[in-house]
Design an enzyme around this catalytic site. Structure first.
Site, PDB file in Angstrom:
ATOM      1  CB  THR A 175     -23.738  20.658  11.182  1.00  0.00           C
ATOM      2  OG1 THR A 175     -24.183  21.936  10.801  1.00  0.00           O
ATOM      3  CG2 THR A 175     -24.853  19.915  11.869  1.00  0.00           C
ATOM      4  CB  VAL A 204     -33.715  29.168  11.094  1.00  0.00           C
ATOM      5  CG1 VAL A 204     -33.830  27.823  11.800  1.00  0.00           C
ATOM      6  CG2 VAL A 204     -33.824  30.307  12.114  1.00  0.00           C
ATOM      7  N   GLY A 205     -31.395  27.139   9.748  1.00  0.00           N
ATOM      8  CA  GLY A 205     -31.160  25.974   8.903  1.00  0.00           C
ATOM      9  C   GLY A 205     -32.067  24.810   9.256  1.00  0.00           C
ATOM     10  CB  THR A 225     -24.253  17.513   8.464  1.00  0.00           C
ATOM     11  OG1 THR A 225     -23.400  18.641   8.207  1.00  0.00           O
ATOM     12  CG2 THR A 225     -23.615  16.261   7.866  1.00  0.00           C
ATOM     13  N   GLY A 226     -25.416  19.450   6.107  1.00  0.00           N
ATOM     14  CA  GLY A 226     -25.268  19.862   4.712  1.00  0.00           C
ATOM     15  C   GLY A 226     -26.024  21.147   4.444  1.00  0.00           C
ATOM     16  N   GLY A 228     -28.658  23.267   4.412  1.00  0.00           N
ATOM     17  CA  GLY A 228     -29.899  23.149   5.159  1.00  0.00           C
ATOM     18  C   GLY A 228     -31.151  23.395   4.348  1.00  0.00           C
TER      19      GLY A 228
END
Ligand code: ASP
Length: 309
Positions: A175, A204-205, A225-226, A228
């Site tokens: 991401t 979906v994140g 980021t990571g 989600g």
């Protein structure tokens, strides 16, 4: 801190071995620097934070090393489903797309949602049709798909897991995101991703969910980021804003606290880039590394991967 414009970017967090190929590391840093310079050019000529974060994220979406736009990771079905969001802290407007495919720059589609749809979040074919009608550029599967992503999917599938992009044996990173404070003090945040390798189609994140992976108001701009699912449950980006507003925490304390209470406590992994309205910055993560960079008005880009690099 003297008020001036500033832009920070990330290119994903995760298990990034220190002994990773120096040429690869240089490639990631070069991509981050290009993104920083693109945003800086806009801010230096008096442009707004919203334009700067979009420009920076477009550069990273176009770079196949990063998991966004070209080079997005693959779903369990071998497809590409991208998520992106932008939020303008000055106006409080936000736009996002989720589960889109075939759009060269999902962040430009997110911007179109913000500016022209009357909505905040659009998904799938409806979002794609809307973006196309607004002139957002499209591309075929060959543009997006890289051999490294196919290898990564195979590795994740044989391990029976989903993976943060940079955790894969292929080592390609995740991401992307940007946060900016422009010369007027306005803030904006943008995030774009292909999500997790081997995710279920339709998943979906956090990136396109306002307040989870992306958030900006008049006090703070945040891009995450990571993993989600942990960011969504913690409403992590908004938690940072709430800590500033209601608990009067410093930016650094707010980011550290949100990672500790929101991420560590849930077994989540990842990182955050955040700017406050004074131009203060916090770039923190609980993983081995996070691809990241920052540039201020002096135009000198700084990039880093591990804690002290
Ligand atoms: N947060 C992204 C997601 O869960 C993945 C990442 O940041 O690597 O979709």
């Amino acid at each position: 801190m003297a008020a001036g414009f500033v832009l920070a970017v990330h290119g994903g967090a995760g298990t990034i071995p220190r002994e990773a190929d120096p040429a690869r590391a240089a490639g990631y840093r070069a991509g981050l620097e290009r993104a920083l310079r693109a945003g800086h050019a806009i801010l230096a000529r008096g442009g707004g934070a919203r334009d700067a974060v979009i420009a920076a994220v477009c550069i990273l979406e176009d770079d196949p090393l990063f998991n966004a736009g070209r080079g997005s990771v693959l779903t369990a079905a071998g497809g590409i489903e991208m998520d992106a969001a932008v939020m303008d802290g000055r106006t409080g407007e936000a736009g996002a797309v989720a589960g889109v495919t075939g759009l060269r720059n999902p962040i430009v589609a997110a911007r179109a949602v913000l500016e022209a749809s009357g909505h905040v979040l659009m998904i799938g074919p409806g979002a794609e049709a809307f973006a196309r009608a607004r002139g957002v550029e499209t591309a075929g599967p060959d543009y997006f798909l890289t051999p490294a992503r196919r290898d990564q999917l195979r590795a994740a599938q044989s391990a029976g897991t989903t993976a943060l992009d940079h955790d894969g044996a292929a080592g390609t990173v995740g991401t992307v995101g940007a946060v900016a404070r422009d010369a007027t003090g306005a803030l904006a945040a943008a995030t774009s991703t292909g999500g997790l390798t081997n995710k279920r189609p339709g998943r979906v994140g956090d990136s396109p969910l306002i307040g989870a992976g992306t958030y900006a108001d008049t006090s703070v701009a945040v891009s995450c980021t990571g993993t989600g699912e942990a960011f969504i449950r913690a409403v992590l980006a908004h938690d940072i804003a709430a800590r500033l507003r209601y608990a009067a925490q410093s930016l650094d304390a707010a980011v550290a606290g949100a990672i500790r209470d929101g991420l560590d406590a849930r077994g989540g992994r990842g990182g955050v880039i955040a700017l406050d309205r004074h131009g203060g910055a916090a770039l923190r993560f609980n993983t081995e590394g996070m691809y990241r960079g920052i540039i201020r008005a002096d135009g000198h880009p700084e990039t880093a991967i591990h804690s002290e690099s």
